[in-house]
Design a protein around this motif. Structure first.
Motif, PDB file in Angstrom:
ATOM      1  N   TYR A 100      -2.453   0.005   0.116  1.00  0.00           N
ATOM      2  CA  TYR A 100      -2.370   1.422  -0.264  1.00  0.00           C
ATOM      3  C   TYR A 100      -1.276   2.154   0.511  1.00  0.00           C
ATOM      4  CZ  TYR A 100      -6.189   1.189  -3.497  1.00  0.00           C
ATOM      5  OH  TYR A 100      -6.942   0.895  -4.602  1.00  0.00           O
ATOM      6  N   ALA A 101      -1.317   2.054   1.833  1.00  0.00           N
ATOM      7  CA  ALA A 101      -0.401   2.879   2.632  1.00  0.00           C
ATOM      8  C   ALA A 101       1.024   2.320   2.607  1.00  0.00           C
ATOM      9  CB  ALA A 101      -0.917   2.982   4.069  1.00  0.00           C
ATOM     10  N   TRP A 102       1.171   1.054   2.947  1.00  0.00           N
ATOM     11  CA  TRP A 102       2.526   0.470   2.951  1.00  0.00           C
ATOM     12  C   TRP A 102       2.977   0.168   1.511  1.00  0.00           C
ATOM     13  CZ3 TRP A 102       4.338  -4.152   1.053  1.00  0.00           C
ATOM     14  CH2 TRP A 102       5.675  -4.447   1.375  1.00  0.00           C
ATOM     15  N   ARG A 104       2.097   1.358  -1.529  1.00  0.00           N
ATOM     16  CA  ARG A 104       2.444   2.476  -2.417  1.00  0.00           C
ATOM     17  C   ARG A 104       3.733   3.170  -1.977  1.00  0.00           C
ATOM     18  NH1 ARG A 104      -2.081  -0.243  -3.917  1.00  0.00           N
ATOM     19  NH2 ARG A 104      -2.962   0.557  -5.845  1.00  0.00           N
ATOM     20  N   ALA A 105       4.109   2.993  -0.706  1.00  0.00           N
ATOM     21  CA  ALA A 105       5.338   3.631  -0.225  1.00  0.00           C
ATOM     22  C   ALA A 105       6.557   2.725  -0.397  1.00  0.00           C
ATOM     23  CB  ALA A 105       5.174   4.012   1.249  1.00  0.00           C
ATOM     24  N   ASN A 106       6.322   1.447  -0.647  1.00  0.00           N
ATOM     25  CA  ASN A 106       7.448   0.512  -0.613  1.00  0.00           C
ATOM     26  C   ASN A 106       7.673  -0.322  -1.869  1.00  0.00           C
ATOM     27  OD1 ASN A 106       8.715   0.473   2.258  1.00  0.00           O
ATOM     28  ND2 ASN A 106       6.504   0.638   2.595  1.00  0.00           N
ATOM     29  N   ARG A 134       2.573  -0.585 -10.029  1.00  0.00           N
ATOM     30  CA  ARG A 134       4.003  -0.378  -9.795  1.00  0.00           C
ATOM     31  C   ARG A 134       4.900  -1.186 -10.731  1.00  0.00           C
ATOM     32  NH1 ARG A 134       4.717   2.999  -5.302  1.00  0.00           N
ATOM     33  NH2 ARG A 134       2.900   4.296  -5.631  1.00  0.00           N
ATOM     34  N   ALA A 242       6.088   3.977  10.342  1.00  0.00           N
ATOM     35  CA  ALA A 242       6.732   4.392   9.095  1.00  0.00           C
ATOM     36  C   ALA A 242       5.733   4.600   7.954  1.00  0.00           C
ATOM     37  CB  ALA A 242       7.771   3.348   8.680  1.00  0.00           C
ATOM     38  N   MET A 243       4.571   3.961   8.080  1.00  0.00           N
ATOM     39  CA  MET A 243       3.592   4.034   6.984  1.00  0.00           C
ATOM     40  C   MET A 243       2.902   5.385   6.932  1.00  0.00           C
ATOM     41  SD  MET A 243       1.965   0.236   7.397  1.00  0.00           S
ATOM     42  CE  MET A 243       0.302   0.568   6.877  1.00  0.00           C
ATOM     43  N   PRO A 244       2.690   5.921   5.712  1.00  0.00           N
ATOM     44  CA  PRO A 244       1.857   7.119   5.596  1.00  0.00           C
ATOM     45  C   PRO A 244       0.402   6.761   5.888  1.00  0.00           C
ATOM     46  CG  PRO A 244       2.427   6.281   3.413  1.00  0.00           C
ATOM     47  CD  PRO A 244       3.159   5.429   4.404  1.00  0.00           C
TER      48      PRO A 244
END
Lengths: 405, 120
Positions: A100-102, A104-106, A134, A242-244
């Motif tokens: 989820y955190a890494w 969805r951001a990457n 994605r 860096a992760m949200p």
């Protein structure tokens, strides 16, 4: 064979099951807990129970110190820094945190994520969901019938669009251990990150995240002689920074206004809400116990037991073993079937003899499909397992074949 | 080993399941799987004038799944549809002659669930 730990350290193993001696051979599902773990948790509840990081009074400070002390113990156990250790519910939640955190951001359309054919559902389904969302591609590296990752295929699947390689450190079916350092080196050459599902691995072999060179490691305490409901995500500091955030709420924030918030430092940024402090304390006591035994000794003990069990099993007519037949190539887990006996029937008949084994698909349905079986039986070992447990199991299998013949 | 769960009648139904196979023409049928282990049962019924006049089951499963489904086929043959629809897990326990316990209930009742799905 010298036993690494005293069976008497594990109170539950003194139980009689259906009037018989208890031979617990399902440690890959969950391991039993030594008395030091039970005591540490009991003491926390009796003397130090308070919310962590909040109270300006003695027992809250004690609770916080014990919780953070547990984090340091787990960090040392895998040769990591404490601020890289995020407490989660279990390895599954740790993997989901990354997805989820890494993820969805990457991960963007056209990227790919590589898994192997022998992943536990917990290291497969989160990536399926992410890839679907994605429009990324989920690539699956095949494993041989012996449970070895086909490295040639892995190299072929690895491209500059590969963002992550998610691999089990030790298969919960075969017990095989992919060469994580080699996988990490290849992946890093393509700028892909490596996540290791360490749920099985960390309880059975020494783990050094620096030497392995991987990026994420997921652990479950209950597989490592600790309690259920507590696990860990380890990740390299720069990645966590860096992760949200994953879950939002109390403790993970620095400042909150009605419209915005800023995040707490690592690792608390990823620990929203009141944590499972007593679980963490139990986890800390469990890794202390394992450290005292020495993970090298644990590995040697389990390897000797595995070799012994494999030899005994091979002598029973109609037994098929899935995975390597050499104990050197696997951890203390043996998946097998007995001809003409459904694994559920076998498990029930063994239970009557005081022997607890697993039967089913082991949360690895694609692997079962590959073997062309519905399910298998599985015996798995831990520090407290003895030759006597295996002898009892082998005798019970022989008896079961007579009943079902 | 004297074991109530693996007594002679259950093992007999496991090794020689009754009405095992498929019907060419059925009026009701259903298929169900036990997601725990991949066991599967298909049940077919031929109902005429409110009575089950033929029955068959197929699939793969453990001794408990197979025996319970096999016993169920014997129990419903010739029965009225109304009676068949009223069958419960207690009836399966009676057929098996033993309570299987929580770990094996899914096995024991897979046939019954399939039957109810066929008539739902």
């Amino acid at each position: 064979m010298t036993d690494v730990s005293k069976k008497s350290d594990f109170p539950i193993l003194k139980r009689r099951i259906h009037g018989k001696r208890f031979a617990y051979l399902d440690s890959a599902a969950t391991a039993q807990r030594p008395v030091v773990v039970l005591k540490a948790m009991d003491e926390f509840q009796r003397k130090h129970n308070a919310n962590t990081h909040r109270g300006i009074y003695l027992i809250s400070e004690e609770a916080t110190a014990l919780y953070e002390g547990a984090r340091q113990k787990v960090a040392a156990f895998i040769h990591a820094q404490p601020n890289e250790i995020v407490f989660t519910r279990n390895a599954t939640e740790a993997i989901n945190l990354v997805a989820y955190a890494w993820g969805r951001a990457n991960i963007v359309t056209g990227d790919n994520i590589i898994v192997t054919e022998m992943e536990h559902h917990s290291n497969l389904v989160p990536w399926q969901l992410l890839c679907k969302e994605r429009k990324a591609e989920l690539r699956v590296v095949p494993v041989t019938d012996e449970g070895a990752v086909v490295m040639k295929e892995f190299t072929k699947l690895l491209t500059h669009r590969t963002k992550l390689v998610a691999v089990s450190g030790m298969s919960n079916v075969f017990g095989t251990m992919p060469d994580l350092a080699v996988i990490a080196r290849s992946a890093h050459r393509k700028n892909a990150l490596v996540l290791v599902d360490g749920a099985q691995l960390a309880a059975h072999v020494p783990v050094d995240v620096k030497k392995l060179g991987v990026d994420f490691l997921a652990l479950s305490a209950h597989k490592m002689l600790g309690p259920m409901g507590i696990g860990v995500l380890w990740a390299k500091r720069e990645l966590l920074e860096a992760m949200p955030p994953f879950l939002a709420g109390g403790d993970m924030i620095r400042e909150v206004s009605l419209q915005t918030a800023t995040w707490n430092d690592l690792p608390w940024k990823f620990e929203a809400g009141t944590p499972n402090a007593v679980g963490a304390v139990g986890f800390g006591a469990a890794v202390d116990y394992l450290t005292k035994l020495g993970m090298g000794s644990v590995r040697r003990h389990e390897m000797a037991l595995t070799a012994y069990a494999l030899k005994k099993l091979r002598h029973i007519k109609g037994v098929s073993i899935y995975g390597p037949t050499s104990a050197r190539l696997k951890g203390g887990v043996i998946a097998f079937n007995v001809q003409g006996i459904h694994p559920h029937d076998l498990a029930t008949l063994l239970d009557r003899e005081g022997v607890a084994i697993r039967s089913g698909h082991h949360c690895a349905q694609p692997l079962m499909q590959k073997f062309g079986v519905m399910a298998t039986a599985r015996m798995s070992f831990s520090v407290y397992t003895t030759k006597q447990d295996i002898d009892q199991c082998i005798a019970a299998i022989a008896k079961a074949t007579k009943v079902m013949a | 080993m004297t074991d109530a769960l693996y007594k002679a009648t259950i093992l007999d139904h496991h090794k020689h399941p009754r009405h095992f196979g498929t019907l060419k023409r059925s009026t009701h049928e259903a298929h169900l799987e036990n997601t725990l282990c991949g066991d599967e049962v298909t049940m077919q019924f031929k109902v005429e004038k409110g009575k089950v006049i033929d029955v068959a089951f197929s699939g793969r499963g453990c001794a408990i799944t197979t025996a319970a489904a096999s016993m169920l086929t014997e129990a419903v043959l010739g029965k009225s549809l109304a009676a068949v629809k009223k069958l419960t897990s207690k009836d399966v326990d009676k057929l098996l002659g033993v309570k299987v316990g929580p770990a094996r209930e899914k096995c024991a009742y897979l046939g019954l669930e399939t039957l109810h799905k066929a008539f739902s």
